[in-house]
Design an enzyme around this catalytic site. Structure first.
Site, short mmCIF file in Angstrom:
data_model
loop_
_atom_site.label_atom_id
_atom_site.label_comp_id
_atom_site.label_asym_id
_atom_site.label_seq_id
_atom_site.Cartn_x
_atom_site.Cartn_y
_atom_site.Cartn_z
CE1 TYR A 228 -7.39 4.22 3.85
CE2 TYR A 228 -6.43 2.58 5.51
CZ TYR A 228 -6.14 3.46 4.49
OH TYR A 228 -4.92 3.71 4.15
CE1 TYR B 170 -6.41 1.04 1.32
CE2 TYR B 170 -7.00 0.91 -1.00
CZ TYR B 170 -6.33 0.58 0.32
OH TYR B 170 -5.17 -0.04 0.07
CG ASP C 13 -2.36 0.41 0.99
OD1 ASP C 13 -2.89 0.37 -0.36
OD2 ASP C 13 -2.96 1.10 1.79
CD GLU D 71 -7.08 -0.34 -4.51
OE1 GLU D 71 -7.03 -0.50 -3.44
OE2 GLU D 71 -6.35 0.25 -5.41
CB CYS E 58 -8.13 3.54 -5.51
SG CYS E 58 -7.75 2.92 -7.06
#
Length: 591
Positions: free
Chosen positions: A236, A209, A99, A273, A205
């Site tokens: 998140y 998340y 990440d 992703e 993306c």
């Protein structure tokens, strides 16, 4: 038989013909196409395609359109293990290291987008987003410290990470089809378009998340336990959609063709992703995909499914009703006198008869349902009580079918029209892909069966047990070859098919209605697709529990003891619910 009213046209779910078998029997019937057929099918199709005016922003519209990828990501071994809290620290450390490469790339892409933006407000917004990406890198450093992660061997990006970062930087550099090269972006509008495309390749993306964070947060809160990865989840689940807000602003000036390009970039980014999460190496037993636990040499995977509204978008027999009414002769038309030809009811009489049958069915079905719920709601799962109650429904369905036969409303349907309807029948997104994935996998040792009261047009790759219309030549006589009329008949067919296998079976049943309840419960894994209120009402009355599939899988993963097998138990009284075939596919086959 189920009858419904739709636009004052009664729609009959009569247990009808599976046309393929009849086509093989009567090849001469494939001629004399009725010109009214296209009208019939377009009318039925419109039931499934009517949409509301769209007032949402571009980013939200794209996210909703490609929601399947978000579901597929949710059902990955990494995310399920993370949600359960038993994901190994080494695996989480590998993810954090990968990440980091993502957010370094994000910071670089934001910088390129800022250079391209012509509007001062847009530049400021992109600068803020770049600062947030750099903050994310610091956050990842805190993750390393929080969990004492050793990332010394995790420096190189893996193939999935490289694939996305290369795609994003190429987009941010203007390397998009129909866009001039970086050194040729002469006008402010051309540069702003590249900035918009770049945000289009990043927004999904960030949204993904947040989606994952909120899903995991809701599960953690419901369980009440302190989650070992709580810091990641809190981080998140509390994010805002700032990238999407800016994307909406930048997309306002784009043409329809340019929005199509942005949509493709958005979708590609979301798929990449998903691949990123799939690529995370999970070195532990996971509850999904189910096919990974399956040992083909030892047992067989037996998959059963209902058809109408489980596989189809609308009631498939609505097409039969429309064909019957539209193709019926007018009252002033001369009927054939030859005994070899079938005399049909005039269209006006046919429409009136459908309405009478529909009204009678609806009233009696409601009464039958109330009778099944007359006794006090049970405190625990009562399979025998449910089965006895559904015997009432079985008698009712048989009487209703008899009335349809005696009314002759299905008399004179042309096999060619039925065949064409089956070829153009609209199935739920992902349904046929799932069936094909199972049947084409020779190493899976799986068997797929459709059990349906209704007409099963359009399914060619699976075994089908359903009623059929009886024919004389190419025309239906109005009689029905009865094979599956009731919940009890479905259960008997289910049991009979299982009795023919000589191996241990892992059984899965997928259905949507009250008629599927017994089979759903008898299977090792029962999956309810859709939101039938009558199914839940009757099931709950007899102690059946309905659990969303994803939380159910997370719970199993959390309770799993490494080295043991995941157990599935028939007649547990627990059914799993899903809203799409993407969930079914991800659970059984994998994303």
């Amino acid at each position: 038989m189920r009858l419904f009213l739709n636009n004052r046209i009664p729609i009959n779910s009569i247990r009808s013909a599976f046309f393929n078998s009849n086509i093989r029997r009567y090849p001469s019937a494939l001629q004399n196409h009725n010109p009214n057929f296209n009208f019939v099918f377009l009318r039925i199709s419109s039931m499934a395609t009517t949409s509301k005016p769209n007032e949402e922003g571009t980013a939200k519209r794209f996210w909703d359109k490609f929601s399947k990828e978000s579901i597929l990501t949710l059902y990955t071994p990494f995310v399920v293990s993370l949600a359960s809290g038993n994901l190994k620290l080494d695996t989480f450390g590998h993810y954090v290291a990968q990440d980091v490469h993502f957010f370094k790339c994000f910071a670089q892409a934001y910088e390129l987008a800022e250079d391209c933006a012509d509007d001062d407000d847009a530049k400021v917004s992109i600068l803020e987003l770049r600062k947030r990406a750099l903050e994310e890198l610091k956050q990842h450093a805190s993750f390393v410290q929080e969990w004492d992660l050793d990332l010394s061997n995790e420096t190189a990006p893996n193939a999935a990470t490289v694939k996305y970062t290369n795609f994003l930087l190429a987009t941010a550099s203007g390397k998009v089809e129909g866009v001039k090269g970086p050194g040729e972006l002469a006008t402010p509008f051309e540069k702003t378009k590249v900035a918009a495309y770049t945000l289009g390749a990043m927004a999904p993306c960030m949204r993904l998340y947040v989606f994952l964070g909120k899903e995991l947060k809701s599960l953690a809160d419901a369980n009440g336990d302190k989650h070992p990865y709580e810091k990641w989840i809190d981080k998140y689940s509390s994010e805002a959609y700032q990238t999407e807000d800016l994307l909406d602003k930048l997309s306002v000036s784009l043409t329809g063709e340019e929005l199509d390009t942005m949509q493709k970039l958005y979708h590609q980014a979301l798929k990449l992703e998903m691949e990123f999460f799939l690529a995370q190496p999970v070195d532990q037993q996971t509850v999904l995909p189910l096919s990974k636990q399956h040992i083909p040499t030892e047992h067989r995977l037996m998959i059963f499914s209902d058809f109408d509204l489980t596989c189809t978008v609308v009631d498939s027999s609505a097409i039969l009703a429309e064909i019957a009414i539209v193709t019926a002769p007018k009252s002033d038309q001369i009927q054939p006198e030859s005994q070899s030809q079938i005399t049909r009811m005039p269209s006006v009489d046919l429409r009136n008869t459908w309405e009478v049958l529909s009204r009678q069915y609806s009233e009696e079905y409601e009464q039958c349902t109330e009778n099944m719920l007359a006794n006090e709601k049970v405190g625990s799962f009562d399979y025998e009580g449910l089965k006895k109650a559904l015997e009432q429904l079985s008698g009712f369905e048989r009487r209703a079918n008899t009335r349809v036969i005696e009314s002759e409303v299905l008399k004179g349907l042309n096999l060619e029209d039925i065949k064409r309807a089956g070829e153009r029948l609209i199935l739920h997104d992902g349904c046929m892909r799932f069936f094909q994935s199972v049947t084409k996998n020779e190493n899976l040792n799986a068997n797929v069966n459709v059990l349906s009261y209704c007409w099963c047009g359009g399914i060619h790759t699976v075994h089908v047990r359903a009623n059929e219309l009886e024919y004389e030549g190419s025309l239906s006589t109005g009689e029905i070859v009865k094979k599956v009329e009731s919940p009890i008949d479905k259960l008997e067919a289910f049991t009979e098919i299982l009795g023919k296998t000589d191996k241990m079976n892992l059984t899965i049943y997928i259905g949507d209605s009250v008629g599927d309840l017994l089979c759903l419960l008898e299977a090792d894994i029962g999956i309810v697709i859709g939101s039938s209120s009558s199914l839940r009402r009757i099931g709950s009355h007899f102690g059946v529990s309905f659990i969303p599939l994803f939380p159910g899988l997370v719970k199993k993963q959390k309770e799993h003891v490494e080295g043991s097998s995941f157990s599935w138990k028939r007649l547990s009284g627990v059914l799993y619910t899903v809203s799409s075939w993407a969930e079914v596919h991800s659970f059984i086959i994998g994303s």
